[in-house]
Structure formats: structure tokens, C-alpha cells
Design a protein around this motif. Structure first.
Motif, PDB file in Angstrom:
ATOM      1  N   GLN A  90       0.896  -1.235  -0.037  1.00 59.14           N
ATOM      2  CA  GLN A  90      -0.196   0.066  -0.142  1.00 59.14           C
ATOM      3  C   GLN A  90       0.715   1.252  -0.004  1.00 59.14           C
ATOM      4  N   HIS A  91       1.882   1.426   0.658  1.00 56.85           N
ATOM      5  CA  HIS A  91       2.928   2.516   0.914  1.00 56.85           C
ATOM      6  C   HIS A  91       3.651   2.630  -0.389  1.00 56.85           C
ATOM      7  N   HIS A  92       4.212   1.614  -1.134  1.00 58.82           N
ATOM      8  CA  HIS A  92       4.763   2.136  -2.527  1.00 58.82           C
ATOM      9  C   HIS A  92       3.873   1.676  -3.628  1.00 58.82           C
ATOM     10  N   GLY A  93       2.515   1.351  -3.404  1.00 59.37           N
ATOM     11  CA  GLY A  93       1.699   1.032  -4.751  1.00 59.37           C
ATOM     12  C   GLY A  93       2.165  -0.175  -5.427  1.00 59.37           C
ATOM     13  N   LEU A  94       2.517  -1.195  -4.905  1.00 61.44           N
ATOM     14  CA  LEU A  94       3.075  -2.524  -5.565  1.00 61.44           C
ATOM     15  C   LEU A  94       1.967  -3.535  -5.520  1.00 61.44           C
ATOM     16  N   ASN A  95       1.970  -4.497  -6.312  1.00 62.26           N
ATOM     17  CA  ASN A  95       1.193  -5.612  -6.248  1.00 62.26           C
ATOM     18  C   ASN A  95       1.880  -6.530  -5.344  1.00 62.26           C
ATOM     19  N   PHE A  96       1.247  -7.550  -4.927  1.00 68.85           N
ATOM     20  CA  PHE A  96       1.736  -8.763  -4.181  1.00 68.85           C
ATOM     21  C   PHE A  96       3.228  -9.177  -4.551  1.00 68.85           C
ATOM     22  N   TYR A  97       3.080  -9.402  -5.977  1.00 69.24           N
ATOM     23  CA  TYR A  97       4.586 -10.098  -6.046  1.00 69.24           C
ATOM     24  C   TYR A  97       5.808  -9.113  -6.141  1.00 69.24           C
ATOM     25  N   GLU A  98       5.334  -7.841  -6.622  1.00 67.93           N
ATOM     26  CA  GLU A  98       6.194  -6.887  -6.535  1.00 67.93           C
ATOM     27  C   GLU A  98       6.959  -6.421  -4.949  1.00 67.93           C
ATOM     28  N   ALA A  99       5.998  -6.243  -4.261  1.00 70.99           N
ATOM     29  CA  ALA A  99       6.220  -6.219  -2.793  1.00 70.99           C
ATOM     30  C   ALA A  99       6.966  -7.504  -2.265  1.00 70.99           C
ATOM     31  N   ALA A 100       6.523  -8.657  -2.593  1.00 69.36           N
ATOM     32  CA  ALA A 100       7.236  -9.517  -2.066  1.00 69.36           C
ATOM     33  C   ALA A 100       8.586  -9.828  -2.558  1.00 69.36           C
ATOM     34  N   LYS A 101       8.932  -9.419  -3.760  1.00 66.59           N
ATOM     35  CA  LYS A 101      10.227  -9.481  -4.484  1.00 66.59           C
ATOM     36  C   LYS A 101      11.126  -8.434  -3.671  1.00 66.59           C
ATOM     37  N   ALA A 102      10.464  -7.261  -3.509  1.00 69.23           N
ATOM     38  CA  ALA A 102      11.184  -6.023  -3.099  1.00 69.23           C
ATOM     39  C   ALA A 102      11.726  -6.388  -1.413  1.00 69.23           C
ATOM     40  N   LEU A 103      10.888  -7.250  -0.773  1.00 67.98           N
ATOM     41  CA  LEU A 103      11.106  -7.520   0.490  1.00 67.98           C
ATOM     42  C   LEU A 103      12.059  -8.772   0.738  1.00 67.98           C
ATOM     43  N   ASP A 104      12.366  -9.277  -0.500  1.00 67.24           N
ATOM     44  CA  ASP A 104      13.201 -10.653  -0.394  1.00 67.24           C
ATOM     45  C   ASP A 104      12.370 -12.030   0.005  1.00 67.24           C
ATOM     46  N   CYS A 105      11.229 -12.082  -0.174  1.00 67.69           N
ATOM     47  CA  CYS A 105      10.268 -12.978   0.249  1.00 67.69           C
ATOM     48  C   CYS A 105       9.908 -13.854  -0.830  1.00 67.69           C
ATOM     49  N   TRP A 106      10.067 -13.721  -2.037  1.00 68.87           N
ATOM     50  CA  TRP A 106       9.897 -14.486  -3.189  1.00 68.87           C
ATOM     51  C   TRP A 106      10.925 -15.063  -3.750  1.00 68.87           C
ATOM     52  N   SER A 107      10.784 -16.395  -4.097  1.00 71.99           N
ATOM     53  CA  SER A 107      11.872 -17.207  -4.660  1.00 71.99           C
ATOM     54  C   SER A 107      11.389 -18.020  -5.918  1.00 71.99           C
TER      55      SER A 107
END
Length: 173
Positions: A90-107
Motif C-alpha cells: 500500500q505504501h509503495h503502490g506495488l502488487n503482491f509479487y512486486e512487494a514480496a520480491k522487494a522484501l526478498d520474500c519471493w523465490s
């Protein structure tokens, strides 16, 4: 003082959420207190729920953060979410995948997308933009009335704005 915020239960629970293309690793989400501090939100007060400013409406000392779960809720504007990922989206206007990737939680690879605006003709793209802008206009017009908009209305507005932005970016490419 205890904060009473209904935290949404939409986010998947458990250690990992898998898709055909990749995996969301919930246990790799950053520590809530460290995350908010690193994003420039100094947390005040003792206890499980801490206070900081709310950038969603520009208020000071109204955003409450659960330092265990990462859940957050603004006592003034009602913005809320269940974890650090929801805040980052919500703060950065990202979708789920983009936010998870940015937080290093997506592999793994990005999830596959169904047919989208990139596959539309120019005329269809313009009709879609007109429709999304009409929705945004109605929701903005309703914000002048009481009671304030519900979460689904706000989320639909954010979705409409995001779709228009993506259409413009794809059309300019």
C-alpha cells in the motif's frame, strides 16, 4: 491503551505460499519493528502496539504498529493491513509479487499473468481507460459525502488508478 484494529485475514498464513512459478516465503518477512524503523517510521511507546506517523493521510502519531505480527492501523484515516507485506504494497503502490520480491520474500519466477491490457487494441485500451477513470471519478465524488468510503471502495479506486498507470506506460512503450 490497547488498539482495536480489525486486521484483514486475506493474506495467506503459514510458512510459504506456492504458485506454479514461484514461492512466497512468509518467514522471510522482515522483523516489523526493524522494517518500519528502516522505512523512516520511528516507533514510539512501549508494548506490543507502537505509534508512528501515518503517511496515508499525513497525520502524526496516529498509525499503530503491532511489533509482533506487523499488523498496522491508522486511528485517524482507517488505513490498515495485516503485516509488513500489506504495508509495503500500500505504501509503495506495488502488487503482491512486486512487494514480496522487494522484501526478498519471493523465490522463483514471477507468476504468470492472464491476458491483460498489453494484449488489447488501441480502441479497447482507450475504452478501458475511460471506464477506470469513470470509476475513479465516482469514488472521488463520493468522498465529499458522509460516511467515508469503505475499504472495498478505496481498494477499487487504487486498482483503477494502477490500471490506468499501467495502460499509459504500455501505450508509451
Amino acid at each position: 491503551m490497547t488498539a482495536f484494529c480489525a486486521l484483514p485475514s486475506r493474506a495467506p498464513r503459514g510458512p510459504a505460499t506456492r504458485s506454479a512459478a514461484g514461492t512466497f516465503e512468509r518467514d522471510r518477512l522482515p522483523d516489523p519493528a526493524s522494517y518500519f524503523e528502516s522505512q523512516g517510521f520511528p516507533l514510539k511507546g512501549p508494548g506490543l502496539w507502537r505509534t508512528t506517523r501515518c503517511d496515508f493521510h499525513g497525520g502524526s502519531d496516529s498509525l499503530r504498529i503491532n511489533t509482533r505480527s506487523g499488523g498496522w492501523c491508522c486511528m485517524a484515516c482507517g488505513a490498515k493491513g495485516g503485516d509488513v507485506l500489506a504495508f509495503h504494497m500500500q505504501h509503495h503502490g506495488l502488487n503482491f509479487y512486486e512487494a514480496a520480491k522487494a522484501l526478498d520474500c519471493w523465490s522463483g519466477d514471477a507468476p504468470q499473468r492472464p491476458r491483460g491490457p498489453a494484449d488489447l487494441s488501441d480502441r479497447d485500451r482507450l475504452e478501458l481507460v475511460a471506464w477506470e477513470l469513470q470509476i475513479a471519478w465516482v469514488i472521488l465524488g463520493d468522498t465529499r459525502r458522509w460516511p467515508p468510503q469503505t475499504d472495498p471502495d478505496y481498494l477499487r479506486f487504487v486498482q483503477a488508478v494502477g490500471r490506468v498507470q499501467r495502460l499509459v506506460q504500455r501505450g508509451a512503450a
